[in-house]
Design a protein around this motif. Sequence first.
Motif, mmCIF file in Angstrom:
data_model
loop_
_atom_site.group_PDB
_atom_site.id
_atom_site.type_symbol
_atom_site.label_atom_id
_atom_site.label_comp_id
_atom_site.label_asym_id
_atom_site.label_seq_id
_atom_site.Cartn_x
_atom_site.Cartn_y
_atom_site.Cartn_z
ATOM 1 N N UNK A 64 -5.935 18.774 1.262
ATOM 2 C CA UNK A 64 -6.115 17.949 0.293
ATOM 3 C C UNK A 64 -4.963 17.340 -0.493
ATOM 4 N N UNK A 65 -3.913 18.128 -0.962
ATOM 5 C CA UNK A 65 -3.003 17.521 -1.454
ATOM 6 C C UNK A 65 -1.663 16.739 -0.698
ATOM 7 N N UNK A 66 -1.724 17.101 0.605
ATOM 8 C CA UNK A 66 -1.132 16.257 1.511
ATOM 9 C C UNK A 66 -1.670 14.927 1.489
ATOM 10 N N UNK A 67 -2.826 14.838 1.591
ATOM 11 C CA UNK A 67 -3.817 13.451 1.799
ATOM 12 C C UNK A 67 -3.547 12.609 0.508
ATOM 13 N N UNK A 68 -3.512 13.445 -0.687
ATOM 14 C CA UNK A 68 -3.388 12.794 -1.962
ATOM 15 C C UNK A 68 -1.875 12.139 -1.919
ATOM 16 N N UNK A 69 -0.909 12.742 -1.430
ATOM 17 C CA UNK A 69 0.471 12.148 -1.496
ATOM 18 C C UNK A 69 0.615 11.224 -0.529
ATOM 19 N N UNK A 70 -0.069 11.189 0.600
ATOM 20 C CA UNK A 70 0.162 10.082 1.498
ATOM 21 C C UNK A 70 -0.441 8.760 0.886
ATOM 22 N N UNK A 71 -1.676 9.081 0.608
ATOM 23 C CA UNK A 71 -2.344 7.731 -0.139
ATOM 24 C C UNK A 71 -1.535 7.270 -1.270
ATOM 25 N N UNK A 72 -0.805 8.045 -2.075
ATOM 26 C CA UNK A 72 -0.100 7.458 -3.046
ATOM 27 C C UNK A 72 0.981 6.444 -2.667
ATOM 28 N N UNK A 73 1.468 6.606 -1.537
ATOM 29 C CA UNK A 73 2.678 5.932 -1.114
ATOM 30 C C UNK A 73 2.355 4.339 -1.308
ATOM 31 N N UNK A 74 1.291 3.859 -0.849
ATOM 32 C CA UNK A 74 1.045 2.143 -1.118
ATOM 33 C C UNK A 74 1.071 1.810 -2.652
ATOM 34 N N UNK A 75 0.664 2.780 -3.524
ATOM 35 C CA UNK A 75 0.600 2.762 -4.924
ATOM 36 C C UNK A 75 1.966 3.010 -5.467
ATOM 37 N N UNK A 76 2.853 3.704 -5.104
ATOM 38 C CA UNK A 76 4.152 3.920 -5.694
ATOM 39 C C UNK A 76 5.194 2.704 -5.545
ATOM 40 N N UNK A 77 5.375 2.082 -6.430
ATOM 41 C CA UNK A 77 6.005 0.926 -6.606
ATOM 42 C C UNK A 77 7.367 1.226 -6.606
ATOM 43 N N UNK A 78 8.279 -0.002 -6.265
ATOM 44 C CA UNK A 78 9.641 -0.100 -6.388
ATOM 45 C C UNK A 78 10.376 -0.875 -5.058
ATOM 46 N N UNK A 79 11.482 -1.174 -5.267
ATOM 47 C CA UNK A 79 12.228 -1.694 -4.208
ATOM 48 C C UNK A 79 13.362 -0.814 -3.685
ATOM 49 N N UNK A 80 13.142 -0.492 -2.198
ATOM 50 C CA UNK A 80 13.923 0.589 -1.585
ATOM 51 C C UNK A 80 13.277 2.012 -1.572
ATOM 52 N N UNK A 81 13.824 2.450 -0.744
ATOM 53 C CA UNK A 81 13.562 3.919 -0.621
ATOM 54 C C UNK A 81 13.683 4.927 -1.857
ATOM 55 N N UNK A 82 14.614 4.870 -2.532
ATOM 56 C CA UNK A 82 14.836 5.699 -3.651
ATOM 57 C C UNK A 82 14.042 5.193 -4.735
ATOM 58 N N UNK A 83 13.848 3.947 -5.200
ATOM 59 C CA UNK A 83 12.679 3.666 -6.185
ATOM 60 C C UNK A 83 11.255 4.070 -5.711
ATOM 61 N N UNK A 84 11.102 3.837 -4.507
ATOM 62 C CA UNK A 84 9.606 4.276 -3.949
ATOM 63 C C UNK A 84 9.375 5.802 -4.188
ATOM 64 N N UNK A 85 10.455 6.676 -3.795
ATOM 65 C CA UNK A 85 10.368 8.053 -3.781
ATOM 66 C C UNK A 85 10.238 8.512 -5.413
ATOM 67 N N UNK A 86 10.955 7.809 -6.404
ATOM 68 C CA UNK A 86 10.881 8.174 -7.619
ATOM 69 C C UNK A 86 9.490 7.845 -8.157
#
Length: 137
Positions: A64-86
């Motif tokens: 469940x927590x892994x799926x939650x994190x994977x699903x957040x990837x499209x919602x995490x805004x930012x340009x570039x890997x660092x900003x998306x990770x943040x």
Amino acid sequence: MPNPRLTGLGAGLFGSALMCALGCLDLLLFGASLTVYGVLFLPACLLTALWVRDADLLSVPVVAPIAFSVGLLPLAGGDGIGARLMGLVTALATQVGWLYGGTLLAALTVLARGLRRVAARRRNPARRQPTPRRDPS
């Protein structure tokens, strides 16, 4: 209503794919509302916990927590890997209530299924008879 029986790996893939699809849908329809995403996470956890095989019940609270994190990837805004990770780390930190709630819902569903399985075994002891072992010689 379909009654699939997912393996532990299948439950992880199902949960992750479902949450990624729901994250993309949330991004398109609601402008990346994390509250909507959290609300959609609860039924996804429940479905995953109901559709997993009895032998793989303990994998659902891990998935469940892994799926939650994977699903957040499209919602995490930012340009570039660092900003998306943040953005991902920030979203995980601010939406931890939904994460804990969904994981708790999955764990309680798994617990209820396990207790029901134990009660069924006690009612029908004929199912527990050991199979005779063959002599290796």
